[in-house]
Write a protein that holds these residues in place. Structure first.
Motif, PDB file in Angstrom:
ATOM      1  N   VAL A 112      57.043 -34.787 -22.482  1.00 43.06           N
ATOM      2  CA  VAL A 112      57.021 -36.054 -21.762  1.00 43.06           C
ATOM      3  C   VAL A 112      58.459 -36.429 -21.432  1.00 43.06           C
ATOM      4  N   ILE A 113      58.769 -36.425 -20.149  1.00 48.17           N
ATOM      5  CA  ILE A 113      60.138 -36.723 -19.691  1.00 48.17           C
ATOM      6  C   ILE A 113      60.351 -38.230 -19.565  1.00 48.17           C
ATOM      7  N   GLN A 114      59.354 -38.905 -19.001  1.00 49.73           N
ATOM      8  CA  GLN A 114      59.407 -40.361 -18.844  1.00 49.73           C
ATOM      9  C   GLN A 114      58.022 -40.944 -19.078  1.00 49.73           C
ATOM     10  N   GLY A 115      57.996 -42.173 -19.618  1.00 48.67           N
ATOM     11  CA  GLY A 115      56.733 -42.882 -19.759  1.00 48.67           C
ATOM     12  C   GLY A 115      55.973 -42.564 -21.030  1.00 48.67           C
ATOM     13  N   SER A 116      56.655 -42.265 -22.127  1.00 44.73           N
ATOM     14  CA  SER A 116      55.953 -41.902 -23.363  1.00 44.73           C
ATOM     15  C   SER A 116      55.075 -43.044 -23.876  1.00 44.73           C
ATOM     16  N   LYS A 117      55.431 -44.286 -23.527  1.00 46.64           N
ATOM     17  CA  LYS A 117      54.621 -45.431 -23.957  1.00 46.64           C
ATOM     18  C   LYS A 117      53.327 -45.539 -23.155  1.00 46.64           C
ATOM     19  N   ASN A 118      53.239 -44.786 -22.062  1.00 44.60           N
ATOM     20  CA  ASN A 118      52.058 -44.839 -21.200  1.00 44.60           C
ATOM     21  C   ASN A 118      51.041 -43.738 -21.514  1.00 44.60           C
ATOM     22  N   ILE A 119      51.212 -43.099 -22.684  1.00 45.17           N
ATOM     23  CA  ILE A 119      50.290 -42.037 -23.112  1.00 45.17           C
ATOM     24  C   ILE A 119      49.662 -42.447 -24.432  1.00 45.17           C
ATOM     25  N   SER A 120      48.400 -42.072 -24.617  1.00 44.52           N
ATOM     26  CA  SER A 120      47.694 -42.392 -25.860  1.00 44.52           C
ATOM     27  C   SER A 120      48.430 -41.790 -27.059  1.00 44.52           C
ATOM     28  N   PRO A 121      48.300 -42.418 -28.245  1.00 49.44           N
ATOM     29  CA  PRO A 121      48.986 -41.920 -29.443  1.00 49.44           C
ATOM     30  C   PRO A 121      48.500 -40.520 -29.815  1.00 49.44           C
TER      31      PRO A 121
END
Length: 442
Positions: A55-64
């Motif tokens: 994940v390069i950008q947006g790790s907060k936008n992916i489920s745990p």
């Protein structure tokens, strides 16, 4: 929701952006639905790590991370940016990088299971392959020509190792070493894989001599030795420069078996430990030799390996890959032309870019051939493909059309390289593949 309101997945490696237009799909499923090749050998079940992404950008936008991901990350020592695409759902824009691009790279993932610092004893099959008369070749050809010849040689004989779930351990001058069973596997399977790789090398070398080395007036000959036994494997060395190391008598013996080919005029020799690892009658054998290697007090019995006694589907398929996919776009175009001629209504199922669809097809076909050496993942992978195709509208009635169209395309592409045995192997493999996928059709 309009397309512009969907979250966007940016695939940085190919600089392609696609909408995440199904909130119930994983990142892997989104890749496939948008015709982006994305390896998923276990069928998106979190049992392998081939669909891994960074994940390069947006790790907060992916489920745990799921429990499967957490366990995988612990075993393979991943940092937090590495995720399994088959386990991730998206709730906002992200940028990702697929980390495993080709089926050949899958074998390298086995090395993540090798311990750091302290070697661990593992039962493995070891293959040594050496070019004969290398010194004479080097003297008669320029340095640049020899670099080209060696690169082609290493690629040609390296592929059969990778096709058969092996790891390329080392290149030493004119020699290549392959290991089978680094991450486990039964004794029988590891020895079968090593034997199939050796036989595949012979096919590949003949093709190299006939097609690419004619202008150099060369005819490469090789000697191959295979042994099986327990060796110590680990990442050893200076704290700032550790590398894979394999230590033990089995690897030294494999090297001596390879060298013994020179004394007796054979191409492939296997040890008694390899022969005992497979059911009686598995291999077609030639001559038998008895010798005592330096440092051994016991006598070793060696056997000339000529082939498999019965049709080995994997070997046949692997030996034909270069001929089939010389032009992947052409292969896919001919296949789909046949499908649409036999079933015109099927054209409605393919409304997106057909060139991308064709590349997805050949990627999938190649992945299946590689997956045959990892049968524990193949069945679940075919279930994933079957369910995916069902969602796209592929019904059971289409599978006989797919099978006949694929066989006709393969026979045409093989041309003069086609043989009844090779076509039988492809038909057997594709009948199994389409049969498994058909189970999940609507």
């Amino acid at each position: 929701m309009s397309e512009e309101n969907y979250p966007i997945i940016h695939y940085t490696g190919i600089n392609q952006k696609v909408p995440y237009d199904d909130p119930d799909s994983t990142i892997l499923e989104c890749s496939i639905s948008h015709q982006i090749p994305h390896l998923h050998e276990c069928g998106g079940n979190g049992r392998c790590s081939t669909c891994r992404i960074r994940v390069i950008q947006g790790s907060k936008n992916i489920s745990p991370p799921t429990m499967k991901e957490q366990e995988m990350a612990r075993i393979r020592r991943w940092d937090q940016s590495v995720r399994l695409a088959c386990q991730c759902y998206v709730k906002g824009d992200i940028a990702i990088q697929r980390l495993v691009w080709t089926s050949a790279e899958i074998n390298i993932l086995q090395l993540e299971t090798v311990p750091e610092g302290m070697a661990e004893e593992r039962a493995i099959a070891i293959l040594f392959c050496d070019i004969r008369n290398f010194t004479k070749m080097a003297f008669e050809n320029s340095t640049f020509d020899m670099a080209h010849i060696l690169n082609r040689f290493y690629t040609t004989i390296g592929d059969p190792i990778l096709f058969n779930n092996g790891v390329i351990y080392q290149y030493i001058g004119d020699e290549i070493i392959g290991l089978f069973g680094v991450a486990g596997g039964t004794r029988e399977k590891n020895c079968r894989d090593a034997a199939r790789a050796a036989l595949g090398m012979n096919y590949a070398i003949e093709h190299l001599n006939q097609m690419e080395l004619v202008d150099f007036d060369l005819n490469i000959k090789t000697g191959i030795g295979i042994n099986f036994g327990k060796a110590f494997i680990g990442h050893l060395g200076h704290p700032k420069h550790k590398q894979l190391a394999v230590v033990g008598d089995p690897i030294n013996t494999a090297s001596r078996i390879q060298s013994y080919n020179k004394d007796v005029g054979t191409r492939i020799l296997i040890s008694q430990s390899v022969l005992r690892s497979v059911p009686e009658g598995t291999f077609e054998l030639g001559k038998e030799f008895a010798t005592t290697f330096a440092g051994h007090e016991h006598e070793s019995t060696l056997y000339e390996l000529k082939g498999f006694k019965e049709l080995d589907v994997q070997l046949e398929l692997q030996s034909s890959m270069d001929f089939l996919f010389t032009n992947k776009d052409e292969f896919a175009e001919k296949f789909y032309e046949r499908v649409f001629t036999k079933a015109p209504e099927a054209r409605e199922l393919f409304k997106k870019n057909m060139r991308d669809q064709g590349r997805l097809l050949t990627h999938m076909l190649g992945s299946i051939v590689y997956s045959l050496s990892r049968p524990e993942n193949l069945k679940s992978g075919l279930e994933f493909l079957g369910r995916s195709h069902s969602r796209y509208g592929v019904t059971k009635e289409y599978y006989p059309v797919v099978l006949s169209s694929m066989m006709e395309t393969i026979e045409e592409q093989l041309g003069e390289n086609s043989t009844p045995q090779l076509l039988m192997a492809w038909e057997k493999a594709l009948t199994y593949v389409t049969g498994e996928m058909m189970k999940y059709s609507g």
